[in-house]
Design an enzyme around this catalytic site. Structure first.
Site, short mmCIF file in Angstrom:
data_model
loop_
_atom_site.label_atom_id
_atom_site.label_comp_id
_atom_site.label_asym_id
_atom_site.label_seq_id
_atom_site.Cartn_x
_atom_site.Cartn_y
_atom_site.Cartn_z
CE LYS A 1 29.57 48.14 -35.40
NZ LYS A 1 28.90 47.93 -34.12
CG HIS B 1 28.24 45.58 -29.71
ND1 HIS B 1 29.61 45.55 -29.62
CD2 HIS B 1 27.79 44.43 -29.15
CE1 HIS B 1 29.99 44.43 -29.04
NE2 HIS B 1 28.90 43.72 -28.74
CE1 TYR C 1 29.57 51.66 -29.26
CE2 TYR C 1 30.41 53.66 -30.29
CZ TYR C 1 30.55 52.32 -29.99
OH TYR C 1 31.65 51.64 -30.42
#
EC number: 4.6.1.16
Length: 399
Positions: free
Chosen positions: A353, A306, A298
């Site tokens: 991601k 996120h 993070y």
């Protein structure tokens, strides 16, 4: 070892969380580490010292306490003030009865006072998931109804009609609304029953504790000196050397009873090398088992955005001979199948991601003496390399 810089696409995809609460979050979670640097009041002496390159800034150390638990390979923090300090100053640890921040007591008090009308973050997430599930069921039912109507038209009139997947009869995420309040199938808080009189209620006792991973605990102890770890039997403070040995012993296989010599391929050493590397670069490192990876990175913390990167730790033996006589099979040390890699990459691509393969080189025992393992100085022998992996989609990546 280099700092990963988020791409422009990642920056656009991950907006800040909280909306109107952004200012409040910046105030509550503004300190990146438990240590605080407090500036003295502005005086003429401070100005003179500043010209000389000196400062009267003092460091406030919270000095938290925890108990080492070798069974769960974690350190338990039972003092709630210490729990909130470590969570709000760097997002260390996790509540054992919560998703992240220790909030079990707040949820129980909320249930008593407002009968569950004011929801916590865990309850909001559970309700959102229930609504999303109901939306999928309603949409599937609407599509099935349109298909059945098309079949009836074909049987009666002989006219072929292509069922529409969108339109007024098919609900969309923007227009769908639940017909009645939806409750999660597995509520986080106990089911609402007859609310007793507050005067007759017993005071709530907080039964939740925070769990620190061994990597988090050692980082707080060794680098910041803001954590004291107690022995699980005697409740006496453990020295750095005792913890250094105990954390490594906790990762040995259970069937190994006799004391074994320390090895460079101990899972604690490998994972801590990765954790320390990214923490020292300013990233907030959290566990990533939810997305089938070892760590999540993070930029500021879970309450702000996120995770942008998903990390898979891949140990690499400098000397292949050290792998042959290893007491146990080290995770991801052997070559992995392409299907495994494709699966993890697809999972993390769906949640936007970037998958990063983190290769940790394990030093050879022929090159480095085993006596180096007696202290954390052995981490200078490890090296960390990153490889970013992206899914190739021909239809979208032609430009």
């Amino acid at each position: 070892m280099s700092l990963i810089t988020p791409s422009s696409k990642a920056k656009r995809s991950f907006g800040g969380k909280g909306g109107g609460r952004r200012f409040e979050n910046n105030k509550i979670y503004g300190n990146p580490l438990p240590l605080l640097f407090v500036d003295p009041p502005s005086t003429r002496l401070n100005s003179v010292l500043g010209l000389l390159g000196l400062s009267l800034t003092r460091v406030e150390n919270p000095h938290c306490e925890g108990i080492f638990d070798p069974i769960t390979r974690s350190v338990w923090i039972t003092n709630m003030d210490h729990c909130m300090t470590l969570w709000r100053r760097g997002f260390f640890g996790k509540g054992d009865l919560s998703r992240s921040e220790p909030s079990w007591l707040a949820r129980q008090m909320n249930l008593r006072k407002s009968a569950g009308k004011q929801l916590t973050s865990e309850e909001v997430t559970a309700r959102r998931r229930a609504e999303r599930k109901q939306f999928k069921l309603d949409r599937a039912a609407a599509i099935a109804a349109v298909a059945e109507e098309a079949e009836q038209i074909f049987e009666k009139e002989g006219k072929v009609t292509v069922p529409a997947l969108s339109g007024p009869a098919i609900p969309s995420a923007a227009t769908w609304k639940p017909s009645q309040p939806i409750r999660p199938e597995t509520p986080i808080t106990p089911a609402e029953v007859d609310i007793p009189d507050p005067l007759d209620e017993e005071p709530l006792e907080n039964v939740e504790h925070m769990q620190l991973t061994l990597q988090e605990a050692f980082f707080l102890l060794w680098n910041l000196d803001c954590l004291t770890v107690l022995h699980p039997d005697t409740l006496e403070p453990m020295s750095l050397k005792d913890l250094w040995i105990a954390f490594q012993r906790a990762h040995l296989p259970i069937e190994i009873e006799a004391p074994q010599p320390l090895r460079f391929d101990n899972p604690f050493l490998i994972n801590y090398a990765v954790y320390h590397h990214y923490r020292s670069l300013g990233w907030v490192v959290k566990g990533g088992i939810k997305f089938c990876v070892d760590y999540l990175l993070y930029k500021r913390g879970p309450v702000f955005s996120h995770a942008e990167f998903a990390m898979v730790v891949l140990p690499v033996y400098e000397d292949p001979g050290d792998q042959e006589d290893a007491p146990s099979n080290l995770q991801n040390a052997t070559p992995f199948a392409w299907s495994w890699l494709s699966t993890i990459n697809r999972v993390n691509s769906q949640v936007q991601k970037t998958l990063v393969l983190v290769y940790v080189t394990i030093p050879s025992r022929k090159r480095v003496s085993a006596t180096v393992l007696e202290s954390p100085a052995c981490f200078t022998q490890y090296s960390v390399r990153e490889v970013i992996l992206r899914r190739f989609i021909p239809a979208r990546m032609r430009d």
